[in-house]
Design a protein around this motif. Structure first.
Motif, PDB file in Angstrom:
ATOM      1  N   THR A 186       0.893  -1.146  -0.021  1.00 21.86           N
ATOM      2  CA  THR A 186      -0.022  -0.194  -0.078  1.00 21.86           C
ATOM      3  C   THR A 186       0.811   1.223   0.186  1.00 21.86           C
ATOM      4  O   THR A 186       0.110   2.398  -0.135  1.00 21.86           O
ATOM      5  CB  THR A 186      -1.200   0.003   1.068  1.00 21.86           C
ATOM      6  OG1 THR A 186      -0.248  -0.178   2.441  1.00 21.86           O
ATOM      7  CG2 THR A 186      -2.297  -1.081   0.862  1.00 21.86           C
ATOM      8  N   PHE A 187       2.140   1.230   0.030  1.00 25.19           N
ATOM      9  CA  PHE A 187       3.084   2.271  -0.104  1.00 25.19           C
ATOM     10  C   PHE A 187       3.091   2.591  -1.595  1.00 25.19           C
ATOM     11  O   PHE A 187       3.297   3.731  -1.835  1.00 25.19           O
ATOM     12  CB  PHE A 187       4.361   1.946   0.416  1.00 25.19           C
ATOM     13  CG  PHE A 187       4.705   2.173   1.699  1.00 25.19           C
ATOM     14  CD1 PHE A 187       5.170   3.581   2.236  1.00 25.19           C
ATOM     15  CD2 PHE A 187       4.224   1.281   2.756  1.00 25.19           C
ATOM     16  CE1 PHE A 187       5.358   3.871   3.649  1.00 25.19           C
ATOM     17  CE2 PHE A 187       4.470   1.900   4.271  1.00 25.19           C
ATOM     18  CZ  PHE A 187       5.008   2.935   4.513  1.00 25.19           C
ATOM     19  N   ASP A 188       2.602   1.502  -2.495  1.00 21.19           N
ATOM     20  CA  ASP A 188       2.413   1.963  -3.954  1.00 21.19           C
ATOM     21  C   ASP A 188       1.010   2.384  -4.147  1.00 21.19           C
ATOM     22  O   ASP A 188       0.790   3.416  -4.619  1.00 21.19           O
ATOM     23  CB  ASP A 188       3.084   0.624  -4.471  1.00 21.19           C
ATOM     24  CG  ASP A 188       4.326   0.298  -4.471  1.00 21.19           C
ATOM     25  OD1 ASP A 188       5.088   1.518  -4.776  1.00 21.19           O
ATOM     26  OD2 ASP A 188       4.667  -0.651  -4.189  1.00 21.19           O
ATOM     27  N   THR A 189       0.157   1.438  -3.647  1.00 20.25           N
ATOM     28  CA  THR A 189      -1.375   1.399  -4.204  1.00 20.25           C
ATOM     29  C   THR A 189      -2.080   2.779  -3.511  1.00 20.25           C
ATOM     30  O   THR A 189      -2.823   3.435  -4.209  1.00 20.25           O
ATOM     31  CB  THR A 189      -2.246   0.380  -3.987  1.00 20.25           C
ATOM     32  OG1 THR A 189      -2.095   0.093  -2.489  1.00 20.25           O
ATOM     33  CG2 THR A 189      -1.455  -0.773  -4.558  1.00 20.25           C
ATOM     34  N   ASN A 190      -1.498   3.116  -2.342  1.00 17.96           N
ATOM     35  CA  ASN A 190      -2.182   4.081  -1.587  1.00 17.96           C
ATOM     36  C   ASN A 190      -1.646   5.490  -1.684  1.00 17.96           C
ATOM     37  O   ASN A 190      -2.022   6.455  -1.087  1.00 17.96           O
ATOM     38  CB  ASN A 190      -2.516   3.798  -0.141  1.00 17.96           C
ATOM     39  CG  ASN A 190      -3.493   3.019   0.044  1.00 17.96           C
ATOM     40  OD1 ASN A 190      -4.491   2.713  -0.712  1.00 17.96           O
ATOM     41  ND2 ASN A 190      -3.821   2.511   1.124  1.00 17.96           N
ATOM     42  N   ALA A 191      -0.532   5.742  -2.388  1.00 19.27           N
ATOM     43  CA  ALA A 191       0.232   6.994  -2.485  1.00 19.27           C
ATOM     44  C   ALA A 191      -0.816   8.089  -2.949  1.00 19.27           C
ATOM     45  O   ALA A 191      -0.586   9.125  -2.509  1.00 19.27           O
ATOM     46  CB  ALA A 191       1.575   6.642  -3.309  1.00 19.27           C
ATOM     47  N   PRO A 192      -1.598   7.875  -3.996  1.00 17.36           N
ATOM     48  CA  PRO A 192      -2.318   8.855  -4.452  1.00 17.36           C
ATOM     49  C   PRO A 192      -3.601   9.198  -3.478  1.00 17.36           C
ATOM     50  O   PRO A 192      -3.886  10.246  -3.563  1.00 17.36           O
ATOM     51  CB  PRO A 192      -2.950   8.477  -5.808  1.00 17.36           C
ATOM     52  CG  PRO A 192      -2.344   7.080  -6.211  1.00 17.36           C
ATOM     53  CD  PRO A 192      -1.735   6.469  -4.886  1.00 17.36           C
ATOM     54  N   GLY A 198       1.243  10.421   1.337  1.00 17.01           N
ATOM     55  CA  GLY A 198       1.207   9.651   0.129  1.00 17.01           C
ATOM     56  C   GLY A 198       2.606  10.170  -0.571  1.00 17.01           C
ATOM     57  O   GLY A 198       3.119   9.650  -1.366  1.00 17.01           O
ATOM     58  N   ALA A 199       2.518  11.725  -0.824  1.00 19.48           N
ATOM     59  CA  ALA A 199       3.490  12.307  -1.590  1.00 19.48           C
ATOM     60  C   ALA A 199       4.743  11.955  -1.217  1.00 19.48           C
ATOM     61  O   ALA A 199       5.698  12.004  -2.085  1.00 19.48           O
ATOM     62  CB  ALA A 199       3.210  13.912  -1.566  1.00 19.48           C
ATOM     63  N   ARG A 200       5.151  12.000   0.022  1.00 23.13           N
ATOM     64  CA  ARG A 200       6.473  11.519   0.572  1.00 23.13           C
ATOM     65  C   ARG A 200       6.713  10.033   0.670  1.00 23.13           C
ATOM     66  O   ARG A 200       8.062   9.808   0.476  1.00 23.13           O
ATOM     67  CB  ARG A 200       6.692  12.060   1.988  1.00 23.13           C
ATOM     68  CG  ARG A 200       6.831  13.744   1.740  1.00 23.13           C
ATOM     69  CD  ARG A 200       6.814  14.252   3.351  1.00 23.13           C
ATOM     70  NE  ARG A 200       5.476  14.351   3.543  1.00 23.13           N
ATOM     71  CZ  ARG A 200       4.584  15.083   3.526  1.00 23.13           C
ATOM     72  NH1 ARG A 200       4.785  16.108   2.605  1.00 23.13           N
ATOM     73  NH2 ARG A 200       3.262  14.892   4.008  1.00 23.13           N
ATOM     74  N   GLY A 201       5.688   9.212   0.485  1.00 19.45           N
ATOM     75  CA  GLY A 201       5.851   7.578   0.527  1.00 19.45           C
ATOM     76  C   GLY A 201       6.800   7.036   1.310  1.00 19.45           C
ATOM     77  O   GLY A 201       7.271   7.577   2.323  1.00 19.45           O
ATOM     78  N   ARG A 202       7.643   5.980   0.863  1.00 18.46           N
ATOM     79  CA  ARG A 202       8.742   5.197   1.201  1.00 18.46           C
ATOM     80  C   ARG A 202       9.822   6.244   1.769  1.00 18.46           C
ATOM     81  O   ARG A 202      10.352   6.175   2.587  1.00 18.46           O
ATOM     82  CB  ARG A 202       9.195   4.214   0.362  1.00 18.46           C
ATOM     83  CG  ARG A 202       8.173   2.934   0.160  1.00 18.46           C
ATOM     84  CD  ARG A 202       8.999   2.033  -0.676  1.00 18.46           C
ATOM     85  NE  ARG A 202       7.991   0.869  -0.763  1.00 18.46           N
ATOM     86  CZ  ARG A 202       7.144   0.500  -1.712  1.00 18.46           C
ATOM     87  NH1 ARG A 202       6.914   1.536  -2.549  1.00 18.46           N
ATOM     88  NH2 ARG A 202       6.440  -0.606  -1.669  1.00 18.46           N
ATOM     89  N   ALA A 203      10.007   7.228   0.895  1.00 19.57           N
ATOM     90  CA  ALA A 203      11.310   7.940   1.191  1.00 19.57           C
ATOM     91  C   ALA A 203      10.947   8.970   2.539  1.00 19.57           C
ATOM     92  O   ALA A 203      11.873   8.928   3.483  1.00 19.57           O
ATOM     93  CB  ALA A 203      11.541   9.029   0.062  1.00 19.57           C
ATOM     94  N   GLY A 204       9.740   9.212   2.679  1.00 16.33           N
ATOM     95  CA  GLY A 204       9.429   9.859   3.990  1.00 16.33           C
ATOM     96  C   GLY A 204       9.386   9.326   5.059  1.00 16.33           C
ATOM     97  O   GLY A 204       9.871   9.796   6.142  1.00 16.33           O
ATOM     98  N   ILE A 205       9.002   7.936   5.069  1.00 17.01           N
ATOM     99  CA  ILE A 205       8.740   7.122   6.348  1.00 17.01           C
ATOM    100  C   ILE A 205      10.212   6.831   6.555  1.00 17.01           C
ATOM    101  O   ILE A 205      10.556   6.923   7.809  1.00 17.01           O
ATOM    102  CB  ILE A 205       8.045   5.638   5.990  1.00 17.01           C
ATOM    103  CG1 ILE A 205       6.590   5.893   5.809  1.00 17.01           C
ATOM    104  CG2 ILE A 205       8.398   5.040   6.961  1.00 17.01           C
ATOM    105  CD1 ILE A 205       5.987   6.563   6.855  1.00 17.01           C
ATOM    106  N   ARG A 206      11.191   6.541   5.665  1.00 14.34           N
ATOM    107  CA  ARG A 206      12.616   6.326   5.840  1.00 14.34           C
ATOM    108  C   ARG A 206      13.397   7.418   6.388  1.00 14.34           C
ATOM    109  O   ARG A 206      14.193   7.322   7.201  1.00 14.34           O
ATOM    110  CB  ARG A 206      13.235   5.604   4.617  1.00 14.34           C
ATOM    111  CG  ARG A 206      12.529   4.164   4.442  1.00 14.34           C
ATOM    112  CD  ARG A 206      13.036   3.781   3.011  1.00 14.34           C
ATOM    113  NE  ARG A 206      12.405   2.613   2.777  1.00 14.34           N
ATOM    114  CZ  ARG A 206      12.430   1.939   1.739  1.00 14.34           C
ATOM    115  NH1 ARG A 206      12.809   2.458   0.524  1.00 14.34           N
ATOM    116  NH2 ARG A 206      11.932   0.813   1.264  1.00 14.34           N
ATOM    117  N   ALA A 207      12.922   8.575   6.029  1.00 11.19           N
ATOM    118  CA  ALA A 207      13.633   9.748   6.265  1.00 11.19           C
ATOM    119  C   ALA A 207      13.284  10.118   8.037  1.00 11.19           C
ATOM    120  O   ALA A 207      14.064  10.448   8.838  1.00 11.19           O
ATOM    121  CB  ALA A 207      13.285  10.858   5.570  1.00 11.19           C
TER     122      ALA A 207
END
Length: 314
Positions: A186-192, A198-207
């Motif tokens: 859902t990091f892919d499917t729910n990004a929108p 959603g706009a920051r996605g995986r990079a935002g979580i990891r940061a």
């Protein structure tokens, strides 16, 4: 379809995104100022009174009418380990305390990046021990939290299990930060669809994880990433997440891990809801319905006088 009232949180998160876009050099104080606005999401819980607690860790205690003081709720606020407070979650804590029929203590744990992990878990543990020292049996404590606080609630249960200590009677984790590695689909499917993250996605979580961990070895610790935990022996869990959230798949996966071990678990996935929609308690029907479901689950595992009154013959 989301209720009209539920648009309040979507509008708040849209506002956050607009202000973050205009403030490219984000400072920690700016981010914390946004989290303060969570307090606007819900309404006051009628009849609940509050008192401040100063030690061993600070926070706010919410006491509903006719509270069963043999039980307690330890509430752990969200905010990505870097923001939020007992004040931003005071209204919701009041609603939860009233629905369950027990006092709730919302703890102000130390925040990152000034205080690196496990300072946050250490403070939650100190709050749990404080409740026990005040006469509440561990099995009569419900540890609840949202987002990072939901992850901390489960991490506390894992820690107590690992130490061979008696754990809480139940855990309630709302939009919990279980998939802190960002591996779920859902990091892919729910990004929108995830307005907040959603706009920051995986990079935002990891940061965000980089902001609170003390070293890289912690990134994959089961105390940080619940999906890497051995869940055997954990207490019953109530898990709730909106189906728009990046964290959706991680929450469901963790619930399935619990179920596979025979641990009582409810997995509530609410359509069209944003991150920690529960904070709209008293305002949005989706949040109120979730609070009612939490109360039903909790009082099955940590019965209170409220449950006895509700079940009394007419």
């Amino acid at each position: 379809m989301a209720s009209e009232q539920a648009q309040r949180l979507a509008e708040l998160y849209t506002s956050w995104n607009e202000r973050r876009a205009a403030n490219q050099n984000e400072q920690i104080g700016f981010l914390r100022s946004l989290f303060l606005e969570w307090e606007q999401a819900g309404t006051e819980a009628p009849g609940v009174w509050y008192e401040t607690v100063d030690s061993p860790v600070s926070g706010i205690r919410a006491v509903p009418p006719a509270a069963d003081t043999s039980a307690a709720i330890l509430y752990v606020h969200g905010g990505g380990y870097i923001g939020g407070s007992s004040s931003t979650h005071r209204k919701f804590t009041g609603h939860l305390a009233k629905a369950i029929g027990a006092p709730a203590f919302a703890v102000d744990y130390r925040l990152a990046p000034e205080h690196k992990y496990p300072a946050q878990l250490d403070d939650v543990r100190a709050a749990f021990d404080w409740l026990v020292s005040g006469g509440v049996q561990p099995s009569r404590i419900v540890v609840a939290g949202d987002s990072a606080g939901g992850a901390l609630a489960t991490a506390l249960a894992i820690q107590l299990r690992d130490e061979g200590a008696e754990g809480p009677g139940a855990v309630v984790a709302l939009s919990p930060y279980y998939d802190s590695e960002g591996n779920g689909e859902t990091f892919d499917t729910n990004a929108p669809r995830d307005i907040m993250a959603g706009a920051r996605g995986r990079a935002g979580i990891r940061a965000n994880v980089s902001m609170f961990i003390a070293d890289e070895n912690q990134r994959t610790s089961p105390y940080v990433t619940a999906l890497r935990a051995d869940v055997a022996g954990l207490p019953p869990h109530f898990l709730s997440v909106g189906d728009t959230e990046l964290m959706h798949s991680g929450v469901v996966t963790f619930g399935e891990m619990l179920r596979a071990e025979g641990i009582p678990v409810t997995i509530e996935v609410v359509p069209d809801m944003q991150h920690v929609f529960h904070l709209m308690a008293g305002w949005a029907p989706e949040a109120d319905d979730s609070v009612s479901a939490i109360a039903r689950f909790v009082t099955e595992h940590v019965p209170t006088q409220l449950k006895e009154a509700l079940n009394a013959p007419a």
